[in-house]
Design an enzyme around this catalytic site. Structure first.
Site, short mmCIF file in Angstrom:
data_model
loop_
_atom_site.label_atom_id
_atom_site.label_comp_id
_atom_site.label_asym_id
_atom_site.label_seq_id
_atom_site.Cartn_x
_atom_site.Cartn_y
_atom_site.Cartn_z
N ASP A 12 0.37 12.69 -2.64
CA ASP A 12 -1.06 12.57 -2.30
C ASP A 12 -1.81 13.83 -2.69
O ASP A 12 -1.25 14.93 -2.74
CB ASP A 12 -1.18 12.31 -0.79
CG ASP A 12 -2.57 11.80 -0.41
OD1 ASP A 12 -3.26 11.24 -1.29
OD2 ASP A 12 -2.96 11.99 0.76
N ASN A 60 -4.19 0.60 -1.99
CA ASN A 60 -4.93 1.33 -3.03
C ASN A 60 -5.72 0.42 -3.97
O ASN A 60 -6.59 0.88 -4.70
CB ASN A 60 -4.00 2.25 -3.84
CG ASN A 60 -3.51 3.47 -3.07
OD1 ASN A 60 -2.41 3.96 -3.28
ND2 ASN A 60 -4.33 3.99 -2.16
#
Ligand code: IPE
Ligand code: IPE
Ligand code: MG
Length: 238
Positions: A12, A60
């Site tokens: 991330d 996502n």
């Protein structure tokens, strides 16, 4: 040094890495793909046996279409070039996640890479693409319910190992160690069932800045931890 047999990474911080530099988020994803290559090579060198990498979550898809499109193109290039290179080096590659959501050519690449590396022993790279742990658990529950409805399974036959065998991670040992870069301290729907006793490590370093030294730091932290699995320390007086 005691090493985790199976390490998983939540990669991330690509977007924030780019924003900090005044670049578009997509530049962060490109830089992140380079980090991925470096870290895979280093993990193998260190002697980690399995590495699972969270590259795209089932949530996502909610991102702006242009970002999703860039990611798809990156995956396309990555699978064709870099993952293909892994295969040539004798590394086993497999995928977890909702494969059917991707374009046909990507699905074909994933199937081919899995097929061609299925018998490779040694280092194993697992890429989590459109992966969501809740989805995966629901899929397992559905398979079991279908078997029960056909009369092939009794409810009392369902135990932890039987349930695990119906998850997409069925052929993997549970992760010993989960690293998350980018500063957030959450799992974001990653390996919820499998992470029951994983050691967790959070670092503020954005994924594109993560490197060999940072992985070493994480592994040193792992080596110092005492895993008890609900039991007691060895040699402790009761
Ligand atoms: C991780 O980086 C990559 C994906 C989720 C595809 P992010 O894109 O989430 O980056 P941040 O968290 O916005 O910085
Ligand atoms: C988790 O990151 C997914 C990946 C790194 C692939 P996100 O950026 O999607 O997670 P949240 O939204 O911050 O929880
Ligand atoms: Mg993020």
């Amino acid at each position: 040094m005691r090493l985790p047999k199976h390490t998983a990474i939540i990669m991330d911080g690509n977007g924030r890495w780019a924003e900090k530099r005044g670049l578009p988020r997509t530049a962060g994803h490109k830089a992140g793909a380079e980090t991925l290559k470096k870290i895979i090579a280093y993990a193998q060198k260190k002697g980690i046996e399995i590495i699972t990498l969270y590259a795209f979550s089932s949530e996502n898809w909610k991102r702006p279409p242009e970002e999703v499109q860039t990611l798809m193109n990156l995956f396309r290039t990555y699978l064709k070039n870099d993952v293909n290179e892994l295969m040539k080096k004798g590394i086993r590659v497999s995928f977890i996640g909702e494969r059917e959501k991707f374009d046909a050519d990507l699905v074909e690449q994933m199937n081919r890479l899995e097929r061609q590396t299925a018998d490779f022993k040694g280092f194993h790279v697992v890429l989590a693409l459109s992966y969501g742990a809740r989805n995966d658990i629901i899929n397992a529950a559905r398979q079991l319910a279908a078997k029960a409805a056909r009369g092939q399974l009794k409810p009392q036959e369902i135990d932890e190992s039987f349930f695990s065998a119906h998850l997409s991670t069925a052929d993997l040992p549970a992760p010993d160690f989960i690293i998350r870069t980018g500063g957030e301290e959450r799992l974001s729907n990653f390996l919820l069932w499998e992470a029951a006793y994983a050691e967790l490590y959070f670092t503020p370093v954005f994924w594109p800045d993560f490197n060999e030294e940072e992985l070493d730091k994480a592994l040193e932290s792992y080596a110092k931890r005492e895993r008890r699995f609900g039991g007691l320390k060895i040699k402790q007086k009761v």
